[in-house]
Design a protein around this motif. Structure first.
Motif, PDB file in Angstrom:
ATOM      1  N   PRO A 281     -53.999  -6.583 -50.619  1.00 53.32           N
ATOM      2  CA  PRO A 281     -55.310  -7.501 -50.897  1.00 53.32           C
ATOM      3  C   PRO A 281     -55.200  -9.141 -50.564  1.00 53.32           C
ATOM      4  CG  PRO A 281     -53.815  -7.291 -52.830  1.00 53.32           C
ATOM      5  CD  PRO A 281     -53.341  -6.306 -51.690  1.00 53.32           C
ATOM      6  N   LYS A 282     -56.187  -9.823 -50.366  1.00 54.82           N
ATOM      7  CA  LYS A 282     -56.126 -11.168 -49.837  1.00 54.82           C
ATOM      8  C   LYS A 282     -54.947 -11.877 -50.541  1.00 54.82           C
ATOM      9  CE  LYS A 282     -59.125 -14.902 -48.793  1.00 54.82           C
ATOM     10  NZ  LYS A 282     -58.601 -16.311 -49.395  1.00 54.82           N
ATOM     11  N   ALA A 283     -54.151 -12.583 -49.770  1.00 60.08           N
ATOM     12  CA  ALA A 283     -52.997 -13.129 -50.468  1.00 60.08           C
ATOM     13  C   ALA A 283     -53.677 -14.316 -51.322  1.00 60.08           C
ATOM     14  CB  ALA A 283     -52.152 -13.947 -49.260  1.00 60.08           C
ATOM     15  N   SER A 284     -53.068 -14.556 -52.473  1.00 57.45           N
ATOM     16  CA  SER A 284     -53.625 -15.732 -53.462  1.00 57.45           C
ATOM     17  C   SER A 284     -52.731 -17.021 -53.137  1.00 57.45           C
ATOM     18  CB  SER A 284     -53.298 -15.221 -55.011  1.00 57.45           C
ATOM     19  OG  SER A 284     -51.910 -15.019 -54.968  1.00 57.45           O
ATOM     20  N   GLU A 285     -53.553 -18.059 -52.835  1.00 60.16           N
ATOM     21  CA  GLU A 285     -53.159 -19.195 -52.519  1.00 60.16           C
ATOM     22  C   GLU A 285     -52.369 -20.034 -53.613  1.00 60.16           C
ATOM     23  OE1 GLU A 285     -55.573 -21.926 -50.427  1.00 60.16           O
ATOM     24  OE2 GLU A 285     -56.708 -20.277 -49.341  1.00 60.16           O
ATOM     25  N   PRO A 286     -51.413 -20.743 -53.532  1.00 57.92           N
ATOM     26  CA  PRO A 286     -50.801 -21.582 -54.633  1.00 57.92           C
ATOM     27  C   PRO A 286     -51.658 -22.642 -54.992  1.00 57.92           C
ATOM     28  CG  PRO A 286     -49.638 -21.961 -52.391  1.00 57.92           C
ATOM     29  CD  PRO A 286     -50.487 -21.041 -52.121  1.00 57.92           C
ATOM     30  N   THR A 287     -51.757 -22.860 -56.335  1.00 59.28           N
ATOM     31  CA  THR A 287     -52.368 -23.828 -56.927  1.00 59.28           C
ATOM     32  C   THR A 287     -52.101 -25.248 -56.569  1.00 59.28           C
ATOM     33  OG1 THR A 287     -51.317 -24.134 -58.968  1.00 59.28           O
ATOM     34  CG2 THR A 287     -52.904 -22.409 -59.057  1.00 59.28           C
ATOM     35  N   ASN A 288     -52.830 -26.352 -56.728  1.00 51.54           N
ATOM     36  CA  ASN A 288     -52.364 -27.501 -56.356  1.00 51.54           C
ATOM     37  C   ASN A 288     -51.148 -28.118 -57.239  1.00 51.54           C
ATOM     38  OD1 ASN A 288     -54.388 -27.665 -54.757  1.00 51.54           O
ATOM     39  ND2 ASN A 288     -56.103 -28.881 -55.721  1.00 51.54           N
ATOM     40  N   LEU A 329     -48.374 -31.557 -45.279  1.00 48.21           N
ATOM     41  CA  LEU A 329     -49.697 -31.449 -46.323  1.00 48.21           C
ATOM     42  C   LEU A 329     -49.236 -32.073 -47.661  1.00 48.21           C
ATOM     43  CD1 LEU A 329     -52.621 -30.648 -46.191  1.00 48.21           C
ATOM     44  CD2 LEU A 329     -51.794 -28.419 -47.223  1.00 48.21           C
ATOM     45  N   ARG A 330     -47.970 -31.606 -48.191  1.00 48.69           N
ATOM     46  CA  ARG A 330     -47.456 -31.731 -49.386  1.00 48.69           C
ATOM     47  C   ARG A 330     -47.034 -33.253 -49.235  1.00 48.69           C
ATOM     48  NH1 ARG A 330     -44.443 -27.478 -48.532  1.00 48.69           N
ATOM     49  NH2 ARG A 330     -42.447 -28.733 -49.145  1.00 48.69           N
ATOM     50  N   GLY A 331     -46.477 -33.741 -48.274  1.00 48.55           N
ATOM     51  CA  GLY A 331     -45.793 -34.922 -48.257  1.00 48.55           C
ATOM     52  C   GLY A 331     -47.173 -35.980 -48.306  1.00 48.55           C
ATOM     53  N   GLU A 332     -48.198 -35.727 -47.457  1.00 49.19           N
ATOM     54  CA  GLU A 332     -49.305 -36.644 -47.643  1.00 49.19           C
ATOM     55  C   GLU A 332     -50.089 -36.652 -48.914  1.00 49.19           C
ATOM     56  OE1 GLU A 332     -51.899 -35.834 -44.470  1.00 49.19           O
ATOM     57  OE2 GLU A 332     -50.352 -36.274 -42.950  1.00 49.19           O
ATOM     58  N   CYS A 333     -50.367 -35.539 -49.676  1.00 50.96           N
ATOM     59  CA  CYS A 333     -51.330 -35.273 -50.723  1.00 50.96           C
ATOM     60  C   CYS A 333     -50.424 -35.280 -52.172  1.00 50.96           C
ATOM     61  CB  CYS A 333     -51.872 -33.911 -50.846  1.00 50.96           C
ATOM     62  SG  CYS A 333     -53.116 -34.009 -49.527  1.00 50.96           S
ATOM     63  N   ASP A 338     -54.436 -39.153 -56.455  1.00 50.95           N
ATOM     64  CA  ASP A 338     -55.046 -37.760 -57.106  1.00 50.95           C
ATOM     65  C   ASP A 338     -54.790 -36.620 -56.096  1.00 50.95           C
ATOM     66  OD1 ASP A 338     -56.669 -35.903 -57.838  1.00 50.95           O
ATOM     67  OD2 ASP A 338     -58.672 -37.005 -57.897  1.00 50.95           O
ATOM     68  N   PRO A 339     -53.531 -36.209 -56.155  1.00 50.15           N
ATOM     69  CA  PRO A 339     -53.128 -34.982 -55.471  1.00 50.15           C
ATOM     70  C   PRO A 339     -54.092 -34.069 -55.101  1.00 50.15           C
ATOM     71  CG  PRO A 339     -51.192 -35.527 -56.755  1.00 50.15           C
ATOM     72  CD  PRO A 339     -52.601 -36.366 -57.376  1.00 50.15           C
ATOM     73  N   SER A 340     -54.949 -33.368 -56.258  1.00 51.32           N
ATOM     74  CA  SER A 340     -55.837 -32.505 -56.522  1.00 51.32           C
ATOM     75  C   SER A 340     -56.865 -32.627 -55.588  1.00 51.32           C
ATOM     76  CB  SER A 340     -56.216 -32.101 -57.674  1.00 51.32           C
ATOM     77  OG  SER A 340     -55.169 -31.161 -58.368  1.00 51.32           O
ATOM     78  N   ALA A 341     -57.442 -33.641 -55.354  1.00 52.86           N
ATOM     79  CA  ALA A 341     -58.711 -34.199 -54.649  1.00 52.86           C
ATOM     80  C   ALA A 341     -58.169 -34.017 -53.218  1.00 52.86           C
ATOM     81  CB  ALA A 341     -59.243 -35.753 -54.848  1.00 52.86           C
ATOM     82  N   CYS A 342     -57.123 -34.701 -52.785  1.00 58.98           N
ATOM     83  CA  CYS A 342     -56.838 -34.690 -51.398  1.00 58.98           C
ATOM     84  C   CYS A 342     -56.220 -33.289 -50.961  1.00 58.98           C
ATOM     85  CB  CYS A 342     -55.023 -35.442 -51.425  1.00 58.98           C
ATOM     86  SG  CYS A 342     -54.189 -35.585 -49.948  1.00 58.98           S
ATOM     87  N   ARG A 347     -58.030 -28.164 -47.826  1.00 56.55           N
ATOM     88  CA  ARG A 347     -58.043 -26.772 -48.007  1.00 56.55           C
ATOM     89  C   ARG A 347     -59.401 -26.596 -47.172  1.00 56.55           C
ATOM     90  NH1 ARG A 347     -54.898 -23.902 -52.061  1.00 56.55           N
ATOM     91  NH2 ARG A 347     -53.775 -25.339 -53.482  1.00 56.55           N
ATOM     92  N   LYS A 348     -60.420 -27.196 -47.492  1.00 57.61           N
ATOM     93  CA  LYS A 348     -61.612 -26.794 -46.737  1.00 57.61           C
ATOM     94  C   LYS A 348     -61.541 -26.847 -45.268  1.00 57.61           C
ATOM     95  CE  LYS A 348     -65.182 -28.503 -50.101  1.00 57.61           C
ATOM     96  NZ  LYS A 348     -64.571 -29.303 -50.994  1.00 57.61           N
ATOM     97  N   GLN A 349     -60.763 -27.997 -44.685  1.00 55.28           N
ATOM     98  CA  GLN A 349     -60.372 -28.267 -43.359  1.00 55.28           C
ATOM     99  C   GLN A 349     -59.802 -26.893 -42.755  1.00 55.28           C
ATOM    100  OE1 GLN A 349     -58.223 -31.628 -42.678  1.00 55.28           O
ATOM    101  NE2 GLN A 349     -58.310 -31.270 -40.512  1.00 55.28           N
ATOM    102  N   ILE A 350     -58.844 -26.468 -43.433  1.00 52.60           N
ATOM    103  CA  ILE A 350     -58.181 -25.407 -43.204  1.00 52.60           C
ATOM    104  C   ILE A 350     -58.809 -24.028 -42.960  1.00 52.60           C
ATOM    105  CG2 ILE A 350     -56.073 -23.728 -44.023  1.00 52.60           C
ATOM    106  CD1 ILE A 350     -54.737 -26.314 -45.055  1.00 52.60           C
ATOM    107  N   GLY A 351     -59.488 -23.913 -44.095  1.00 50.03           N
ATOM    108  CA  GLY A 351     -60.511 -22.613 -43.919  1.00 50.03           C
ATOM    109  C   GLY A 351     -61.132 -22.633 -42.612  1.00 50.03           C
TER     110      GLY A 351
END
Length: 424
Positions: A281-288, A329-333, A338-342, A347-351
């Motif tokens: 199945p599609k791999a589930s991404e880790p949450t923020n 990514l983790r270092g920047e956000c 607001d880590p979640s918004a970052c 994520r949109k860009q990655i997709g």
């Protein structure tokens, strides 16, 4: 001294290494003799550093020399001593035929030995010093024994069989330590985890992570060690662990692990191509929250592991770039207000950008590993002609050569890490 300096300055010429070696040996002979002046070494090494910094220095050229020469005294000497060339991307030493070996040996045994030590050590410059010493010592002993033997052919055959384990150890430890010097401990652990995930995609993360960490630990302990048998002992222990953990899961591992010689078994595992991708199945991404929590690195690694086993043809160089990207990514956000918004905006860009790129890379290496070379090139030319209808014939050729060069260097399991990072 020839081996140590040929490893250190693997781009240096034989003549440059020769100059340096003669100076170092002469310094040792003079200053280590009984009754030598206590300041002998200090005076001699200062003279050596002055010679290294002169405009017409006969020693191996190094881009960092000028910076070292701006210092004085001990600081300058330590700086010069720490210089080293990056490793050769691929070993370039090609062993001549037995006949050619004996011809060169008979002409000038001393020159033959020095030149062989230089060529072999600069080619396998990342193999640990004791491994190189053992490997070159037995090689020179084989040549001097067999070239005066009444039946050289039979002699070489017997000696080469006896050297096989040591030859494989040199090759393997050079690969392991090249990757370690390019990646560092954490990234080597991930690189090996991804490699195993692609070979045994049915094995769970929990089974493979300890094996990957074991490789990283082995690299950290043995790549710079001067202990006589560190690499051989740890590598054999590691191979036994891999065989115990994975033989029952995969018939190919079971086949590789059947041999009596653990070094050959390890080599067999390394050379094993990736397995076909399983239906998962599609791999589930880790949450923020997971990404920015204390186990963020582990969650990111687990997700990249899931990607690797779903894309068995993705090369190490691209997976390594993803590993760097996830850390960045983790270092920047995670340090923002607001880590979640970052993270969401990234994520949109990655997709949009990253996933199509991964599909392309996976397809390129998949075809390279499956098809004969000329067929691969023909199919690639057809794909590029369709994908770039506006391109001129010259532009298409350039694109084709670029892709072919990437595939033939970086789609292989033992691809050179630094060279491939620049090709990605």
């Amino acid at each position: 001294t020839i081996i140590a300096n040929s490893r250190k300055y693997s781009n240096g010429t034989f003549e440059e290494i020769g100059h340096l070696v003669r100076e170092i040996v002469s310094l040792a002979e003079t200053c280590c003799a009984d009754g030598a002046d206590p300041s002998c070494y200090d005076t001699g090494s200062t003279a050596l550093s002055v010679k290294s910094c002169s405009a017409d220095s006969p020693f191996p050229a190094h881009p960092g020399t000028a910076e070292c020469c701006a210092h004085q005294g001990l600081e300058r000497k330590l700086c010069l001593a720490a210089l080293r060339h990056p490793p050769q991307p691929l070993p370039r030493y090609l062993q001549p035929s037995d006949k050619e070996l004996c011809q060169a040996f008979r002409q000038d045994p001393r020159e033959f030995a020095d030149r062989f030590l230089y060529e072999y050590a600069s080619s396998y410059s990342q193999a640990p010093l004791p491994v190189l010493l053992g490997s070159t010592r037995t090689f020179l002993s084989m040549v001097s024994t067999c070239c005066i033997s009444s039946s050289p052919t039979a002699c070489f055959l017997k000696e080469k069989l006896e050297r096989k384990t040591l030859s494989l150890l040199t090759l393997t430890s050079n690969r392991i330590c090249s990757r370690f010097s390019a990646y560092g401990k954490d990234k080597v652990s991930f690189s090996y985890l991804a490699l195993l995930a692609q070979k045994v995609p049915t094995a769970p993360f929990e089974d493979l992570l300890p094996l990957a960490e074991d490789t990283a630990e082995l690299s950290a302990q043995c790549c710079d060690s001067v202990a006589e048998d560190c690499m051989q002992k740890k590598l054999l222990e590691h191979t036994a662990k891999v065989c115990t953990a994975l033989s029952a899961r995969d018939g190919r591992f079971a086949d590789c692990c059947m041999g009596k010689n653990l070094m050959e078994n390890h080599f067999c595992i390394l050379a094993m191509p990736p397995a076909p991708a399983p239906e998962l199945p599609k791999a589930s991404e880790p949450t923020n929250k997971e990404l920015c929590g204390k186990d963020g690195a582990l969650h990111a690694t687990r997700f990249l592991f899931e990607l690797a086993r779903r894309h068995p043809s993705l090369p190490d160089a691209i997976l390594a770039k993803l590993y760097d990207f996830s850390g960045k990514l983790r270092g920047e956000c995670c340090s923002t207000k607001d880590p979640s918004a970052c993270l969401d905006s990234k994520r949109k860009q990655i997709g949009a950008e990253l996933l199509p790129f991964l599909e392309k890379a996976s397809q390129l290496c998949g075809q390279y590993n499956k098809l004969p070379f000329l067929e691969f090139k023909k199919r690639l030319r057809e794909n590029l002609t369709q994908a770039e209808p506006e391109a001129s014939p010259a532009q298409l050729e350039q694109l084709l050569e670029q892709r072919v060069s990437f595939a033939s260097t970086c789609c292989l399991p033992d691809s050179p890490p630094l060279l491939c990072a620049s090709k990605v």
